[in-house]
Design a protein around this motif. Structure first.
Motif, PDB file in Angstrom:
ATOM      1  N   MET A  31      29.436  49.125  43.692  1.00  4.66           N
ATOM      2  CA  MET A  31      30.294  48.212  44.406  1.00  4.66           C
ATOM      3  C   MET A  31      31.574  48.953  44.774  1.00  4.66           C
ATOM      4  SD  MET A  31      31.905  44.700  42.820  1.00  4.66           S
ATOM      5  CE  MET A  31      31.835  45.361  41.183  1.00  4.66           C
ATOM      6  N   GLY A  32      31.833  49.078  46.060  1.00  7.56           N
ATOM      7  CA  GLY A  32      33.015  49.788  46.527  1.00  7.56           C
ATOM      8  C   GLY A  32      34.104  48.834  46.968  1.00  7.56           C
ATOM      9  N   GLY A  33      35.200  49.397  47.391  1.00  9.13           N
ATOM     10  CA  GLY A  33      36.303  48.594  47.886  1.00  9.13           C
ATOM     11  C   GLY A  33      37.401  48.442  46.848  1.00  9.13           C
ATOM     12  N   THR A  34      38.499  47.872  47.312  1.00  6.23           N
ATOM     13  CA  THR A  34      39.645  47.669  46.434  1.00  6.23           C
ATOM     14  C   THR A  34      40.072  46.209  46.458  1.00  6.23           C
ATOM     15  OG1 THR A  34      41.340  48.042  48.125  1.00  6.23           O
ATOM     16  CG2 THR A  34      40.488  50.003  46.959  1.00  6.23           C
ATOM     17  N   VAL A  35      40.833  45.820  45.460  1.00  5.55           N
ATOM     18  CA  VAL A  35      41.373  44.473  45.413  1.00  5.55           C
ATOM     19  C   VAL A  35      42.297  44.262  46.609  1.00  5.55           C
ATOM     20  CG1 VAL A  35      42.748  42.849  44.069  1.00  5.55           C
ATOM     21  CG2 VAL A  35      41.147  44.375  42.898  1.00  5.55           C
ATOM     22  N   GLY A  36      43.060  45.281  46.971  1.00  2.00           N
ATOM     23  CA  GLY A  36      43.959  45.168  48.111  1.00  2.00           C
ATOM     24  C   GLY A  36      43.254  44.798  49.400  1.00  2.00           C
ATOM     25  N   GLN A  37      42.022  45.264  49.574  1.00  2.00           N
ATOM     26  CA  GLN A  37      41.269  44.947  50.791  1.00  2.00           C
ATOM     27  C   GLN A  37      40.953  43.459  50.901  1.00  2.00           C
ATOM     28  OE1 GLN A  37      38.160  47.864  50.078  1.00  2.00           O
ATOM     29  NE2 GLN A  37      38.775  48.945  51.950  1.00  2.00           N
ATOM     30  N   LEU A  38      40.925  42.757  49.787  1.00  2.00           N
ATOM     31  CA  LEU A  38      40.675  41.316  49.811  1.00  2.00           C
ATOM     32  C   LEU A  38      41.827  40.566  50.470  1.00  2.00           C
ATOM     33  CD1 LEU A  38      39.269  40.911  46.187  1.00  2.00           C
ATOM     34  CD2 LEU A  38      37.951  41.144  48.307  1.00  2.00           C
ATOM     35  N   THR A  62      44.942  50.357  45.663  1.00  2.00           N
ATOM     36  CA  THR A  62      44.094  51.405  45.063  1.00  2.00           C
ATOM     37  C   THR A  62      43.357  50.906  43.827  1.00  2.00           C
ATOM     38  OG1 THR A  62      45.949  52.240  43.761  1.00  2.00           O
ATOM     39  CG2 THR A  62      45.570  53.264  45.927  1.00  2.00           C
ATOM     40  N   THR A  63      43.495  49.617  43.514  1.00  2.00           N
ATOM     41  CA  THR A  63      42.805  49.035  42.362  1.00  2.00           C
ATOM     42  C   THR A  63      41.376  48.697  42.755  1.00  2.00           C
ATOM     43  OG1 THR A  63      44.882  48.090  41.560  1.00  2.00           O
ATOM     44  CG2 THR A  63      42.853  47.155  40.672  1.00  2.00           C
ATOM     45  N   ARG A  78      40.492  37.639  38.405  1.00  2.00           N
ATOM     46  CA  ARG A  78      41.491  36.587  38.197  1.00  2.00           C
ATOM     47  C   ARG A  78      42.619  37.107  37.303  1.00  2.00           C
ATOM     48  NH1 ARG A  78      41.793  31.046  38.689  1.00  2.00           N
ATOM     49  NH2 ARG A  78      39.657  30.916  39.440  1.00  2.00           N
ATOM     50  N   HIS A  79      42.262  37.832  36.249  1.00  2.00           N
ATOM     51  CA  HIS A  79      43.264  38.402  35.343  1.00  2.00           C
ATOM     52  C   HIS A  79      44.168  39.393  36.087  1.00  2.00           C
ATOM     53  CE1 HIS A  79      45.090  39.902  31.681  1.00  2.00           C
ATOM     54  NE2 HIS A  79      44.815  41.119  32.097  1.00  2.00           N
ATOM     55  N   VAL A  80      43.577  40.261  36.902  1.00  2.00           N
ATOM     56  CA  VAL A  80      44.336  41.238  37.684  1.00  2.00           C
ATOM     57  C   VAL A  80      45.310  40.518  38.622  1.00  2.00           C
ATOM     58  CG1 VAL A  80      44.131  42.946  39.565  1.00  2.00           C
ATOM     59  CG2 VAL A  80      42.639  43.101  37.561  1.00  2.00           C
ATOM     60  N   LEU A  81      44.833  39.486  39.302  1.00  2.00           N
ATOM     61  CA  LEU A  81      45.666  38.754  40.260  1.00  2.00           C
ATOM     62  C   LEU A  81      46.795  38.001  39.569  1.00  2.00           C
ATOM     63  CD1 LEU A  81      42.845  37.410  42.595  1.00  2.00           C
ATOM     64  CD2 LEU A  81      44.410  39.312  43.045  1.00  2.00           C
ATOM     65  N   GLU A  82      46.488  37.371  38.448  1.00  2.00           N
ATOM     66  CA  GLU A  82      47.525  36.638  37.719  1.00  2.00           C
ATOM     67  C   GLU A  82      48.585  37.587  37.163  1.00  2.00           C
ATOM     68  OE1 GLU A  82      45.308  34.192  34.962  1.00  2.00           O
ATOM     69  OE2 GLU A  82      44.850  32.721  36.515  1.00  2.00           O
ATOM     70  N   ALA A  83      48.154  38.751  36.690  1.00  2.00           N
ATOM     71  CA  ALA A  83      49.112  39.747  36.188  1.00  2.00           C
ATOM     72  C   ALA A  83      49.986  40.279  37.322  1.00  2.00           C
ATOM     73  CB  ALA A  83      48.363  40.894  35.502  1.00  2.00           C
ATOM     74  N   ALA A  84      49.395  40.516  38.490  1.00  2.00           N
ATOM     75  CA  ALA A  84      50.153  41.013  39.636  1.00  2.00           C
ATOM     76  C   ALA A  84      51.138  39.954  40.123  1.00  2.00           C
ATOM     77  CB  ALA A  84      49.206  41.427  40.766  1.00  2.00           C
ATOM     78  N   PHE A  85      50.734  38.689  40.104  1.00  2.00           N
ATOM     79  CA  PHE A  85      51.631  37.593  40.486  1.00  2.00           C
ATOM     80  C   PHE A  85      52.834  37.556  39.547  1.00  2.00           C
ATOM     81  CE2 PHE A  85      53.256  33.292  40.412  1.00  2.00           C
ATOM     82  CZ  PHE A  85      53.243  32.896  41.741  1.00  2.00           C
ATOM     83  N   ARG A  86      52.569  37.640  38.242  1.00  2.00           N
ATOM     84  CA  ARG A  86      53.649  37.613  37.254  1.00  2.00           C
ATOM     85  C   ARG A  86      54.580  38.812  37.438  1.00  2.00           C
ATOM     86  NH1 ARG A  86      54.695  35.357  32.142  1.00  2.00           N
ATOM     87  NH2 ARG A  86      52.602  34.518  31.948  1.00  2.00           N
ATOM     88  N   GLU A  87      54.008  39.970  37.682  1.00  2.00           N
ATOM     89  CA  GLU A  87      54.813  41.180  37.879  1.00  2.00           C
ATOM     90  C   GLU A  87      55.712  41.040  39.112  1.00  2.00           C
ATOM     91  OE1 GLU A  87      56.358  44.924  37.175  1.00  2.00           O
ATOM     92  OE2 GLU A  87      54.977  43.848  35.866  1.00  2.00           O
ATOM     93  N   ALA A  88      55.175  40.465  40.177  1.00  3.98           N
ATOM     94  CA  ALA A  88      55.927  40.356  41.427  1.00  3.98           C
ATOM     95  C   ALA A  88      56.977  39.245  41.402  1.00  3.98           C
ATOM     96  CB  ALA A  88      54.963  40.119  42.597  1.00  3.98           C
TER      97      ALA A  88
END
Length: 104
Positions: A1-8, A34-35, A45-55
Motif C-alpha cells: 500500500m503506497g501513498g501518504t497521509v498528506g495525499q488524503l 511524508t507520513t 485516526r490516532h495520527v490525525l488526532e495527534a496532528a490536530f492536537r499538535e497544530a
C-alpha cells in the motif's frame, strides 16, 4: 500500500466550518506529507488526532472552537478552527479517502 497521509488532504472540501479550517487542512497536508499510510483505520485516526492536537493545542474530541494565531489572517473570526467541522466533516472525509486508497 503506497501513498501518504498528506495525499488524503489533496482535494479540499467545498465547505468549511470556520475561517481557520482551510489553513489547518493545508497545514495537515504539509505536516503529514511524508507520513506513510498506516495499516489500519484506527492507526490513521490516532495520527490525525495527534496532528490536530499538535497544530491547535486542543484535543479533537473535546474541541469546540479554538483560535490558532498562525492561521489568523485578519477579520473577526480569522484563525478560528471548528472542532465540530473536523469531527463531523473533515475527519470522516479523510477516513473515507483512506478506505478508498487501501481498497477492499
Amino acid at each position: 500500500m503506497g501513498g501518504t497521509v498528506g495525499q488524503l488532504f489533496d482535494e479540499e472540501p467545498g465547505q468549511w466550518g470556520l475561517r481557520g479550517d482551510p489553513f489547518l487542512w493545508r497545514d495537515l497536508r504539509q505536516t503529514l506529507g511524508t507520513t506513510g499510510l498506516p495499516a489500519c483505520e484506527a492507526d490513521l485516526r490516532h495520527v490525525l488526532e495527534a496532528a490536530f492536537r499538535e497544530a491547535t493545542g486542543e484535543a479533537l474530541s473535546t474541541c469546540d472552537a479554538v483560535l490558532v494565531e498562525r492561521f489568523a489572517k485578519g477579520g473577526m473570526s480569522s484563525g478560528q478552527v471548528s472542532g465540530d467541522f473536523w469531527r463531523n466533516r473533515g475527519l470522516p472525509l479523510v477516513l473515507e479517502r483512506y478506505r478508498k486508497a487501501i481498497g477492499p
